[in-house]
Design a protein around this motif. Structure first.
Motif, PDB file in Angstrom:
ATOM      1  N   ILE A  13      -6.751  -8.767   5.056  1.00  0.00           N
ATOM      2  CA  ILE A  13      -6.119  -7.455   5.247  1.00  0.00           C
ATOM      3  C   ILE A  13      -4.643  -7.625   5.637  1.00  0.00           C
ATOM      4  O   ILE A  13      -3.756  -6.954   5.100  1.00  0.00           O
ATOM      5  CB  ILE A  13      -6.858  -6.653   6.343  1.00  0.00           C
ATOM      6  N   ILE A  14      -4.385  -8.572   6.555  1.00  0.00           N
ATOM      7  CA  ILE A  14      -3.007  -8.807   6.998  1.00  0.00           C
ATOM      8  C   ILE A  14      -2.155  -9.296   5.834  1.00  0.00           C
ATOM      9  O   ILE A  14      -1.009  -8.860   5.654  1.00  0.00           O
ATOM     10  CB  ILE A  14      -2.976  -9.808   8.167  1.00  0.00           C
ATOM     11  N   VAL A  58      -2.589  -8.656   2.673  1.00  0.00           N
ATOM     12  CA  VAL A  58      -2.319  -7.521   1.780  1.00  0.00           C
ATOM     13  C   VAL A  58      -1.175  -6.676   2.345  1.00  0.00           C
ATOM     14  O   VAL A  58      -0.228  -6.320   1.624  1.00  0.00           O
ATOM     15  CB  VAL A  58      -3.590  -6.664   1.586  1.00  0.00           C
ATOM     16  N   MET A  59      -1.237  -6.383   3.659  1.00  0.00           N
ATOM     17  CA  MET A  59      -0.165  -5.604   4.296  1.00  0.00           C
ATOM     18  C   MET A  59       1.182  -6.316   4.151  1.00  0.00           C
ATOM     19  O   MET A  59       2.205  -5.693   3.848  1.00  0.00           O
ATOM     20  CB  MET A  59      -0.458  -5.391   5.783  1.00  0.00           C
ATOM     21  N   ALA A  60       1.163  -7.639   4.373  1.00  0.00           N
ATOM     22  CA  ALA A  60       2.406  -8.405   4.287  1.00  0.00           C
ATOM     23  C   ALA A  60       2.947  -8.382   2.857  1.00  0.00           C
ATOM     24  O   ALA A  60       4.152  -8.223   2.638  1.00  0.00           O
ATOM     25  CB  ALA A  60       2.169  -9.839   4.759  1.00  0.00           C
ATOM     26  N   VAL A  83       2.430  -6.090   0.470  1.00  0.00           N
ATOM     27  CA  VAL A  83       2.948  -4.758   0.131  1.00  0.00           C
ATOM     28  C   VAL A  83       4.317  -4.550   0.784  1.00  0.00           C
ATOM     29  O   VAL A  83       5.260  -4.050   0.151  1.00  0.00           O
ATOM     30  CB  VAL A  83       1.962  -3.655   0.581  1.00  0.00           C
ATOM     31  N   THR A  84       4.428  -4.961   2.064  1.00  0.00           N
ATOM     32  CA  THR A  84       5.692  -4.768   2.775  1.00  0.00           C
ATOM     33  C   THR A  84       6.804  -5.614   2.153  1.00  0.00           C
ATOM     34  O   THR A  84       7.935  -5.154   1.995  1.00  0.00           O
ATOM     35  CB  THR A  84       5.520  -5.121   4.266  1.00  0.00           C
ATOM     36  N   LEU A  85       6.466  -6.831   1.776  1.00  0.00           N
ATOM     37  CA  LEU A  85       7.470  -7.689   1.140  1.00  0.00           C
ATOM     38  C   LEU A  85       7.932  -7.083  -0.185  1.00  0.00           C
ATOM     39  O   LEU A  85       9.119  -7.135  -0.525  1.00  0.00           O
ATOM     40  CB  LEU A  85       6.880  -9.091   0.919  1.00  0.00           C
ATOM     41  N   ALA A  86       6.987  -6.483  -0.906  1.00  0.00           N
ATOM     42  CA  ALA A  86       7.356  -5.830  -2.168  1.00  0.00           C
ATOM     43  C   ALA A  86       8.371  -4.724  -1.925  1.00  0.00           C
ATOM     44  O   ALA A  86       9.299  -4.531  -2.722  1.00  0.00           O
ATOM     45  CB  ALA A  86       6.117  -5.282  -2.856  1.00  0.00           C
ATOM     46  N   LEU A 122      -7.738 -11.605   8.086  1.00  0.00           N
ATOM     47  CA  LEU A 122      -6.602 -12.341   7.532  1.00  0.00           C
ATOM     48  C   LEU A 122      -6.238 -11.806   6.147  1.00  0.00           C
ATOM     49  O   LEU A 122      -5.060 -11.637   5.817  1.00  0.00           O
ATOM     50  CB  LEU A 122      -6.929 -13.840   7.470  1.00  0.00           C
TER      51      LEU A 122
END
Lengths: 236, 103
Positions: B13-14, B16-18, B20-23, B11
């Motif tokens: 990790i997800i 963090v990915m979310a 970064v993508t939102l940024a 969770l």
């Protein structure tokens, strides 16, 4: 291109619904992509709930596939974050290209619309804005259609991923590429654009070969943009 | 720094990915809100929006297999002829599928 009154670019429900419907055909293909992702993620050892949560919160297919390459009993967090950022850095450029129109919206809506921005809906809406129409419905409604399709597909992939044995032999890996090309061709075609495209393509390829992985989109797009800023269109 | 893919680790990790993508989704319009939109900036933006597409496609066209290249050719030809995206995309996919089955 920004001379219209702000109301022309406001969000209205009808327009969002139209945009949703306009992106439905391409959403079908996104379901299949999602299916392929769900299957690949299962094979990499992710559990079902995590896969659906990831597709819901991240909603960026290429970076999710890239994350699977780093997946294991342990995942290196910093390399993962850098990879996700590099693959998704094109969103920065998409946001910048949309800004001349999105700035007419109040900030909460402006950032709200950007939550679901993705390649296909961006391409459709930037073309619409370029023609002087409002692309706001395409951006939000189309983005929502693609987002739902991505989640649905990822979930289907958990259960029915094996239904499609070989998406590549069916040409399904080319959906986005062909879509992008169709969008590029439907834009203005003249000597200036041709020169810009050539510079973008060549610098993208050079970056692809000689610069760090995943830098080619940003490098090519910026190079094309710089030429456009130097060689300006004649005043209308 | 590595994170174990336990329930809570996955969770994190997800998220963090979310994040970064939102940024990346928000960063572009955030930065542009500090840039005055003059004519030159408009021209830069207009040129960049076509260039994003071309920069995505160039490696695919050069490094892709024969099926990928034929698919792009079919899409381009159909698009120039009919000026309709959906038939153009369909022609591209059909061409890729056919050429990979036959060649």
């Amino acid at each position: 291109m920004t001379s219209k009154p702000a109301t022309a670019y406001a969000l209205d429900r009808h327009e969002v619904w139209l945009g949703f419907k306009q992106l439905l055909p391409i959403s079908l293909f996104v379901v299949i992509f999602g299916l392929a992702f769900g299957l690949a993620a299962t094979q990499s050892g992710l559990d079902g709930a995590s896969i659906v949560i990831m597709s819901t919160l991240v909603f960026a297919g290429a970076s999710q596939f890239a994350a699977l390459d780093l997946w294991g009993a342990q995942v290196p967090l910093i390399p993962l974050a850098i990879t996700v950022f590099a693959v998704n850095a094109r969103h920065l450029l998409m946001g910048a290209t949309l800004y001349p129109w999105l700035r007419h919206l109040p900030p909460a809506r402006r950032y709200g619309v950007m939550l679901v921005v993705t390649d296909a809906s961006w391409a459709m809406s930037i073309q619409a804005f370029g023609r002087g129409e409002s692309g706001m419905g395409l951006l939000l409604g189309g983005g929502i259609a693609l987002w739902l399709a991505w989640i649905l597909g990822s979930w289907l992939g958990l259960h029915f991923g094996n239904a499609i044995h070989d998406p590549v032999s069916l040409g399904l890996d080319m959906v986005m590429g062909c879509f992008m090309l169709a969008m590029a061709i439907s834009g203005p075609k003249n000597l200036r654009m041709f020169a810009i495209w050539t510079v973008a393509a060549c610098s993208s390829l050079l970056a692809y070969w000689y610069l760090p992985e995943n830098s080619h989109v940003v490098v090519g797009a910026l190079a094309g943009g710089v030429l456009g800023a130097v060689w300006m269109e004649k005043k209308p | 720094m590595s994170i174990e893919t336990s329930a809570i680790g996955t969770l994190i990790i997800i998220l963090v990915m979310a994040g970064v993508t939102l940024a990346t989704r928000w960063g572009g319009i955030f930065v542009m809100s500090f840039v005055p939109i003059g004519r030159r900036v408009q021209q830069f933006i207009g040129a960049m929006s076509g260039s994003v597409l071309v920069a995505l496609l160039a490696p695919l066209a050069v490094n892709g297999d024969g099926g990928a290249r034929l698919a792009l050719l079919a899409t381009a030809a159909t698009m120039l002829l009919l000026k309709q995206p959906l038939p153009a995309i369909a022609a591209g996919i059909a061409t890729a599928a056919l050429s990979r089955q036959l060649l």
